[in-house]
Enzyme design. Structure first.
Site, PDB file in Angstrom:
ATOM      1  N   LYS A  34      44.414  37.771  39.322  1.00 45.72           N
ATOM      2  CA  LYS A  34      45.891  37.887  39.421  1.00 45.72           C
ATOM      3  C   LYS A  34      46.457  37.715  40.782  1.00 45.72           C
ATOM      4  O   LYS A  34      47.395  36.679  40.775  1.00 45.72           O
ATOM      5  CB  LYS A  34      46.267  39.253  39.034  1.00 45.72           C
ATOM      6  CG  LYS A  34      47.738  39.449  38.831  1.00 45.72           C
ATOM      7  CD  LYS A  34      47.982  40.901  38.968  1.00 45.72           C
ATOM      8  CE  LYS A  34      48.179  41.349  40.242  1.00 45.72           C
ATOM      9  NZ  LYS A  34      48.989  42.602  40.249  1.00 45.72           N
ATOM     10  N   ASN A  35      45.935  38.250  41.676  1.00 45.16           N
ATOM     11  CA  ASN A  35      46.611  38.206  43.158  1.00 45.16           C
ATOM     12  C   ASN A  35      46.180  36.803  43.770  1.00 45.16           C
ATOM     13  O   ASN A  35      47.311  36.378  44.503  1.00 45.16           O
ATOM     14  CB  ASN A  35      45.713  39.424  44.107  1.00 45.16           C
ATOM     15  CG  ASN A  35      46.341  40.640  43.809  1.00 45.16           C
ATOM     16  OD1 ASN A  35      47.208  41.034  43.207  1.00 45.16           O
ATOM     17  ND2 ASN A  35      45.549  41.546  43.965  1.00 45.16           N
ATOM     18  N   ARG A 104      56.187  42.324  44.045  1.00 52.43           N
ATOM     19  CA  ARG A 104      55.921  42.081  45.404  1.00 52.43           C
ATOM     20  C   ARG A 104      55.767  40.668  45.695  1.00 52.43           C
ATOM     21  O   ARG A 104      56.124  40.100  46.709  1.00 52.43           O
ATOM     22  CB  ARG A 104      55.026  43.338  45.804  1.00 52.43           C
ATOM     23  CG  ARG A 104      54.889  43.120  47.490  1.00 52.43           C
ATOM     24  CD  ARG A 104      53.981  44.263  48.138  1.00 52.43           C
ATOM     25  NE  ARG A 104      53.947  44.064  49.596  1.00 52.43           N
ATOM     26  CZ  ARG A 104      54.934  44.622  50.466  1.00 52.43           C
ATOM     27  NH1 ARG A 104      55.965  45.018  50.027  1.00 52.43           N
ATOM     28  NH2 ARG A 104      54.524  44.624  51.393  1.00 52.43           N
ATOM     29  N   CYS A 128      53.984  48.068  42.497  1.00 51.80           N
ATOM     30  CA  CYS A 128      53.500  49.256  42.195  1.00 51.80           C
ATOM     31  C   CYS A 128      53.798  50.448  43.242  1.00 51.80           C
ATOM     32  O   CYS A 128      54.129  50.175  44.403  1.00 51.80           O
ATOM     33  CB  CYS A 128      51.892  49.311  42.010  1.00 51.80           C
ATOM     34  SG  CYS A 128      51.303  48.830  40.510  1.00 51.80           S
ATOM     35  N   ASP A 320      41.950  48.616  45.818  1.00 57.93           N
ATOM     36  CA  ASP A 320      42.490  48.679  44.353  1.00 57.93           C
ATOM     37  C   ASP A 320      41.111  49.024  43.155  1.00 57.93           C
ATOM     38  O   ASP A 320      41.286  49.204  42.294  1.00 57.93           O
ATOM     39  CB  ASP A 320      42.442  47.095  43.962  1.00 57.93           C
ATOM     40  CG  ASP A 320      43.780  46.598  44.286  1.00 57.93           C
ATOM     41  OD1 ASP A 320      44.651  47.258  44.608  1.00 57.93           O
ATOM     42  OD2 ASP A 320      44.154  45.292  44.397  1.00 57.93           O
ATOM     43  N   VAL A 342      44.143  52.636  53.073  1.00 58.58           N
ATOM     44  CA  VAL A 342      45.284  51.371  52.999  1.00 58.58           C
ATOM     45  C   VAL A 342      46.449  51.834  52.610  1.00 58.58           C
ATOM     46  O   VAL A 342      47.250  51.411  53.350  1.00 58.58           O
ATOM     47  CB  VAL A 342      44.520  50.373  52.234  1.00 58.58           C
ATOM     48  CG1 VAL A 342      45.277  49.082  52.050  1.00 58.58           C
ATOM     49  CG2 VAL A 342      43.189  49.892  52.430  1.00 58.58           C
TER      50      VAL A 342
END
Length: 458
Positions: A34-35, A104, A128, A320, A342
């Site tokens: 996805k990213n 984002r 998120c 993640d 993070v």
């Protein structure tokens, strides 16, 4: 006067019903990242030619990015998991808030818009709710490349004022190896005049995937995945065809699913060196993991014991997967400690896991976990994408039935999750608004009398 009985109806919002305690088997298929897909889609704006991106997952985040590109004037054609993007006629430099606030990655469009149209107006992005993720590094990088950038009323306004409307190469050092900032600067500098270096860049596989596609378009990017990236600006980029890398976060989630259900599974396709930190910790806590064919991993959980993790940028343990790994540690033998370094607000799953019988004590951004024999099914809710995945894993391993709400988060990052899990032997199904009178659903039931009140409060 006759009396009329009033029946109070209750509504369960869209949710997943999970029957826990069942072993999984077979193969869990990993979708495209996805990213990576989101950055690649934004990069399509850099060329006037058609660009084909393959292995793109079907997710709500992908749909939002698609709508953003259309809003800018691009034309998209989707076929299964492929997207063809034609950005020849982009004309709009301003993105609407209603699209940007939930994604984002929408900010990735700023670099391509500056290089193609000389201007960009983008509201500060959303995504998120996992803590502050400022775009300062993005903005500083764009300013270093010669852009004029200001933030007015939460809208980033950027423009190129050089005579030839080109950004200028620069030496940029990031204070923190931000993935988003690295991708923004990388895309903006490909068509800049001269040489750009990015020191202390993010080294994530998604950065390498973006650089690979940009190079296939004619860019000159060197060193992606290392501590310094060099970009030699070119006059223009061409179209290309590119296949997205497998989603390492989904792959890691599935490996943890095997471990938490104590089930031997095959996971793939994967690129193992994208998962080195995760594989190392899973082996340390009691799993056997081996290569299975060219692109799959076989995991066999043996006896799961507590291990400590600290999240950090790649190649460290990914933030993640912190939440999913915590679900596993909640059922491990002994104690463990998980430190989040993070993001400062990424422990929303702790309350829900404790509701299921976990024993987790939270102190700032560190969770202290004492493993329990088993979790118990409950009515639970996800607060963000990865906490939702963690809670689903807990539901799979728990004794009894669970109801999970928060599908809007889960659908952002996991393609056809319940279908994949069902194929592996779980009993999990998606349900939409239902009328019920069962008291066992009470903590997730919304009374029709209060629906309007809750909508207004939101």
């Amino acid at each position: 006067m006759s009396s009329v009985a009033t029946i109070k109806r209750n509504i369960i919002p869209p949710h997943l019903e999970v029957k826990g305690g069942r072993p999984l088997s077979g193969i869990l298929k990993v979708s495209g990242a996805k990213n990576s897909s989101l950055a690649l889609m934004a990069a399509a704006l850099l060329t006037k030619e058609k660009l084909l991106i393959q292995n793109v997952p079907e997710l709500t985040d992908i749909e939002v990015m698609s709508e953003i590109l259309r809003n800018l004037g691009a034309k998209l054609t989707k076929t299964n998991n492929s997207i063809e993007i034609n950005s020849e006629s982009i004309h709009n430099v301003e993105l609407p808030y209603e699209l940007v606030h939930s994604l984002r990655a929408s900010f990735f469009c700023v670099g391509p818009l500056l290089t193609r149209l000389g201007e960009a107006k983008i509201p500060l992005p959303g995504g998120c709710n996992i803590g502050a993720r400022p775009v300062d590094e993005h903005i500083n990088g764009l300013k270093a490349l010669g852009a004029e950038v200001e933030v007015i009323n939460d809208v980033v306004k950027a423009k190129v004022s050089t005579k030839d409307k080109r950004l200028l190469g620069a030496n940029i050092t990031l204070k923190y190896p931000s993935v988003g900032a690295t991708e923004t600067i990388l895309m903006a500098s490909c068509l800049a005049s001269g040489k750009t270096t990015i020191s202390n860049p993010a080294r994530e596989p998604e950065i390498q995937d973006l650089a690979k596609m940009l190079n296939s378009m004619g860019a000159k990017v060197f060193g992606a995945g290392t501590k310094r990236i060099t970009i030699l600006g070119v006059e223009s980029l061409s179209g290309t065809s590119h296949c997205v890398i497998p989603d390492r976060i989904e792959a890691g989630t599935f490996l943890i699913a095997a471990a938490i259900t104590r089930s031997p599974l095959i996971i793939g396709p994967v690129i193992p060196n994208h998962l080195s930190a995760v594989i190392s910790k899973l082996k340390e806590c009691g799993c056997s993991i081996s290569q299975h064919g060219n692109h799959h991993l076989k995991i066999i959980p043996i006896e799961i014991s507590g291990v400590d993790i600290t999240t950090s940028p790649f190649p460290g343990f990914p933030t993640d997967l912190q939440a999913p790994f915590m679900s596993l540690m909640a059922t491990a033998k002994g104690s463990s400690k998980i430190k989040e370094r993070v993001f400062e607000n990424r422990m929303q799953h702790v309350l829900e896991l404790n509701k299921m019988g976990a024993c987790i004590y939270l102190e700032n951004n560190t969770a202290y976990i004492k493993g329990v024999k088993e979790l118990v099914g409950s009515n639970v809710e996800g607060g963000d994408l990865r906490s939702s995945a963690a809670i689903i894993l807990a539901c799979l391993s728990a004794k009894g039935n669970s109801i999970f709400t928060g599908l809007e988060h889960l659908d952002r990052g996991y393609e056809k999750l319940e279908e994949k899990l069902t194929n592996a032997g779980s009993i999990i199904s998606r349900k939409f608004d239902q009328i019920t009178s069962h008291s066992s659903f009470s903590n997730k039931i919304i009374s029709e009398d209060n629906i309007d009140t809750q909508k207004n409060a939101a």
